[in-house]
Design a protein around this motif. Sequence first.
Motif, short mmCIF file in Angstrom:
data_model
loop_
_atom_site.label_atom_id
_atom_site.label_comp_id
_atom_site.label_asym_id
_atom_site.label_seq_id
_atom_site.Cartn_x
_atom_site.Cartn_y
_atom_site.Cartn_z
N GLY A 102 0.86 -1.03 0.28
CA GLY A 102 0.21 0.06 0.21
C GLY A 102 1.25 1.39 -0.59
N LEU A 103 2.30 0.92 0.22
CA LEU A 103 3.58 2.13 0.00
C LEU A 103 4.00 1.90 -1.27
N GLU A 104 3.34 1.83 -2.12
CA GLU A 104 3.85 1.63 -3.01
C GLU A 104 4.14 3.27 -3.67
N ASN A 105 5.66 3.86 -4.29
CA ASN A 105 5.51 4.64 -4.58
C ASN A 105 5.97 5.01 -6.09
N THR A 106 6.28 4.26 -6.45
CA THR A 106 7.23 4.66 -8.35
C THR A 106 5.67 3.60 -9.19
N THR A 107 6.27 3.29 -9.85
CA THR A 107 5.79 3.06 -11.18
C THR A 107 6.75 2.05 -12.29
N SER A 108 7.73 1.98 -12.04
CA SER A 108 9.11 1.50 -13.50
C SER A 108 9.12 -0.43 -12.25
N GLY A 109 7.94 -0.80 -13.08
CA GLY A 109 8.06 -2.72 -12.54
C GLY A 109 9.43 -3.05 -12.67
N LYS A 110 10.59 -2.37 -13.65
CA LYS A 110 11.15 -2.90 -13.69
C LYS A 110 12.31 -2.41 -12.18
N GLU A 111 11.95 -1.21 -12.15
CA GLU A 111 13.44 -1.06 -11.18
C GLU A 111 12.15 -1.86 -9.44
N GLN A 112 10.91 -1.71 -9.73
CA GLN A 112 9.87 -2.33 -8.34
C GLN A 112 10.71 -3.64 -8.30
N ILE A 113 10.70 -4.12 -9.20
CA ILE A 113 11.81 -5.69 -9.25
C ILE A 113 13.00 -5.64 -8.37
N LYS A 114 14.01 -4.32 -9.17
CA LYS A 114 15.20 -4.97 -8.35
C LYS A 114 15.64 -4.59 -6.92
N TYR A 115 14.49 -3.46 -6.22
CA TYR A 115 14.29 -3.60 -4.59
C TYR A 115 14.19 -4.70 -4.54
N LEU A 116 13.30 -5.96 -4.77
CA LEU A 116 13.11 -6.92 -4.40
C LEU A 116 13.57 -8.12 -4.05
#
Length: 303
Positions: free
Chosen positions: A117-131
């Motif tokens: 619920g605290l998602e702050n970006t829209t780039s799936g690529k960067e979200q996966i990188k952080y994961l």
Amino acid sequence: MSFLWKSSNGGTTEKTLTLEEQQEKQINEVRKQLEEPSSLAIQGFLSDASILRFLRARNWNVQKSSKMLKSAVKWRAAYKPEMISWEEIALEAETGKIYRADYKDKLGRTVLVLRPGLENTTSGKEQIKYLVYSLEKAIMNLTDDQEKMVWMIDFQGWTMGSTPLKVTRETVSVLQDCYPERLGLAILYNPPRLFESFYKIVKPFLDHETSKKVKFVYSNDKESQKIMAEVFDMDKLDSAFGGRNLATFEYSSYAEQMKEDDKKMQSNDAGSDASSEASFYSGTDSPKHEDGEHGAMKKACAT
């Protein structure tokens, strides 16, 4: 498990292998099907403990395990997850949507807190990188007697738009195919009714063993709350999850902690089997990490 062995007189005798001998035999069979490690990172990844996890994930089938492991090796060689630095994902971390808790569960397993619920970006690529970065650091901080982690997913503020299906599928793929047997338990805390429909869409992408590790917990349900007391020391558990620990995520201090973890990973300070995915380097042995090497994964570690 029994095997037939040829005796000196030309006959055959049956020998029963111990569990340890069986596992060693299967590890060696998998190794025979692998190519020579292309880097120190891959060499560190291909520990006996790591191969055993892939064997368990494929029910001890050597052929299937080898295929899965080859895909994971190919992914790691291209993606270089151990080389992702805090500076690359600092923006993703600002809201505390994923962080490693400062406590472990009663079994000593590392705890990753996820707050979609605290998602702050829209780039799936960067979200996966952080994961992936978070997974590597969680593994690095496992104790020698543990190889699995706990995911705590807090659904406060979650909407269908918080987790696009594509990113969710990639998350499942990364966890199951690239980090098999690393998840010990996933607690879904206070998921809204709407999520039940979303989960029905996602569940077919989960393998049977992974889905068994998923627990739904509700703060207003005494029975499901017992799960929290069984798994955690309630004095250490976040108050957001029903515990008595009032501490909250603080970005600047967490950033310093992660920068220290980056240094540890680079300096080869730790190298146990429990952290075999988190490879360590020193000096000129460290391969350079270029942003371009982190391509989008339509199907990470596809088998």
